[in-house]
Design an enzyme around this catalytic site. Structure first.
Site, short mmCIF file in Angstrom:
data_model
loop_
_atom_site.label_atom_id
_atom_site.label_comp_id
_atom_site.label_asym_id
_atom_site.label_seq_id
_atom_site.Cartn_x
_atom_site.Cartn_y
_atom_site.Cartn_z
N HIS A 117 18.23 73.22 6.24
CA HIS A 117 17.11 72.72 5.45
C HIS A 117 16.59 73.89 4.61
O HIS A 117 16.70 75.05 5.03
CB HIS A 117 16.04 72.25 6.44
N ASP A 193 16.22 76.09 14.45
CA ASP A 193 15.37 75.10 13.79
C ASP A 193 15.57 73.77 14.53
O ASP A 193 16.59 73.10 14.38
CB ASP A 193 15.80 74.98 12.31
N GLN A 196 14.61 68.47 14.05
CA GLN A 196 15.20 67.16 14.35
C GLN A 196 15.61 67.03 15.81
O GLN A 196 15.82 65.92 16.30
CB GLN A 196 16.43 66.89 13.46
N LYS A 219 6.97 64.96 13.53
CA LYS A 219 8.26 64.29 13.67
C LYS A 219 8.46 63.75 15.09
O LYS A 219 9.51 63.23 15.42
CB LYS A 219 9.40 65.26 13.33
N CYS A 356 16.02 68.08 0.97
CA CYS A 356 15.71 69.52 1.13
C CYS A 356 16.92 70.28 1.67
O CYS A 356 16.77 71.15 2.54
CB CYS A 356 14.50 69.74 2.05
N1 PMP Z 1 14.21 71.68 9.32
C1 PMP Z 1 14.74 70.46 9.42
C2 PMP Z 1 16.10 70.31 10.02
C3 PMP Z 1 14.02 69.35 8.98
O1 PMP Z 1 14.56 68.13 9.06
C4 PMP Z 1 12.73 69.53 8.42
C5 PMP Z 1 11.93 68.35 7.91
N2 PMP Z 1 12.64 67.48 7.14
C6 PMP Z 1 12.23 70.82 8.37
C7 PMP Z 1 12.98 71.88 8.82
C8 PMP Z 1 10.86 71.10 7.82
O2 PMP Z 1 9.90 70.50 8.62
P1 PMP Z 1 8.37 70.51 8.15
O3 PMP Z 1 8.35 69.81 6.84
O4 PMP Z 1 7.66 69.77 9.21
O5 PMP Z 1 7.97 71.93 8.02
#
Ligand code: PMP
Length: 397
Positions: A117, A193, A196, A219, A356
């Site tokens: 991401h 990270d 998910q 999430k 993203c």
């Molecule tokens: N890493 C991953 C794998 C994600 O799916 C996301 C959210 N789509 C993020 C980081 C970022 O999360 P946040 O927007 O809550 O900071």
């Protein structure tokens, strides 16, 4: 499962139709018990934490610290290894600008993967401008969408490896435990990270043995504005704070300040105590349903979704059949935004865009994809509805 606990499914009827919410990787819906906790807190306990020498502030402080304990238990960590931030992105940024910044040199390499991401790419690039280290990316196998050639990249002896546990685009689960084992042999640090992963699988940081792990409350049925950073005690202790001010100090004089121990030195200013306290109810709710039950239910539903998707004429799924109900796809040459707009008219919410993950999109030779992502309040009926609508779209072109 448990759909009745989530009032949005009763209340929201756009276009006169019941909501089918399939964008759970972006954020999840909230059960009534979590929503009620906002009122309970503000009606009974609202006061700034740590500051007040009075009962109300002490109650709020003990509720806030209670959630730190709960969060720690949730991933098998110790309380002082949990730092509250705003989200996964801020947790990753904190590690990059404090921990990584203090150990990286120009000659070092940071190893990421092509399925990261942006939150796990951009901060590294910002720091790279300052220090000048190399960033290398682990490739993706285009057959099974897993990480490829990890071993050969470990031969270059990266100082830090920062990887997603479960991809928000491909639904791939990376074997973090194995990667950490290999990282130990080359003295590399591992950051995970888990944005998910935390909503889907039981995380045990002791068994993973990773150095840092990050996730977001929103999430996993919780409020926005609450992120979690797990860090090994001995590493957090050595790290400098990122932000200064508020209650993160023991003492301040005109020339220098003495910081509190971790995790408090990382939580500057008035912390997001109300949302964090509400997050405690999300953990309670997930624990009550049971993470194993959640994982099993979503796995079954994920397979059912996959079987339905592959039947759609002209669909191409970018990812393997997975346990987490995360599928990105294209249908013929239809623009993903058109697919999402068509589904919206049925009150079906899916994601369309680059998710993203632009380096991944480039690697897959696409500019955007549609994505369905499930959570445990989704049902077979939701999947039947979206599958039927997607077939209709495909027939139009
Ligand atoms: N890493 C991953 C794998 C994600 O799916 C996301 C959210 N789509 C993020 C980081 C970022 O999360 P946040 O927007 O809550 O900071």
């Amino acid at each position: 499962m448990n759909k009745k606990d989530f009032p949005i499914f009763k209340n929201t009827k756009f276009y006169g139709k019941n909501l089918v919410y399939l964008d759970n990787a972006a954020t999840t819906q909230k059960p009534q018990i979590v929503i009620d906790e906002f009122s309970r807190f503000y009606e009974n306990f609202n006061a700034n934490v740590y500051r007040g020498i009075y009962r109300l502030s002490e109650e709020a402080t003990s509720m806030y610290e209670g959630v730190r304990e709960k969060s720690a238990k949730f991933i098998n960590a110790k309380s002082n290894e949990i730092v509250f931030t705003r989200n996964t992105t801020e947790s990753l940024n904190l590690v990059v600008y404090t921990f990584a910044k203090s150990i990286l040199k120009k000659t070092d390499t940071v190893l990421l993967s092509l399925m990261e991401h942006h939150s796990n790419i951009v901060p590294w690039q910002i720091l790279q401008k300052e220090i000048g280290f190399s960033i290398k990316y682990i490739d993706i196998n285009k057959e099974n969408f897993s990480l490829e050639n990890v071993d050969s990249l470990l031969e270059i002896k990266p100082k830090i490896i920062s990887l997603t546990y479960i991809s928000n685009v491909l639904g791939t689960r990376n074997d973090i435990k194995d990667i950490v084992k290999k990282a130990r042999k080359i003295n590399a640090f591992v950051i995970v990270d888990a944005a998910q992963a935390a909503p889907h699988i039981q995380i045990d940081v002791k068994s993973l043995d990773c150095d840092f792990l990050t996730f977001s409350a929103h999430k996993m049925l919780g409020p926005t504005g609450v992120g979690i950073l797990y860090g090994k005690e001995e590493l957090l202790d050595k790290m400098p704070p990122l932000l200064g001010g508020g209650e993160m100090i023991i003492s301040v004089d005109k020339n220098k300040s003495v910081y509190k121990n971790a995790p408090f030195k990382f939580e500057a200013g008035t912390v997001n105590f109300a949302d964090t306290i509400v997050f405690g109810k999300s953990i309670d709710y997930i624990n009550k349903v049971g993470m194993n039950k959640i994982s099993l239910y979503i796995k079954e539903l994920s397979f059912y979704l996959y079987e339905n998707l592959v039947k759609i004429n002209g669909i191409k799924i970018y990812g393997a059949k997975n346990d987490f109900g995360i599928y990105s796809f294209s249908i013929k040459n239809i623009h993903p935004h058109d697919i999402a707009t068509f589904l919206d008219e049925e009150n079906i919410a899916i994601r369309a865009g680059h998710h993203c993950a632009q380096p991944l999109m480039k690697e897959l030779s696409v500019y955007a994809l549609s994505r369905i992502s499930l959570y445990f309040y989704n049902t077979q009926e939701d999947i039947d509805k979206v599958s039927l609508s997607l077939s209709k779209i495909s027939d139009l072109f």
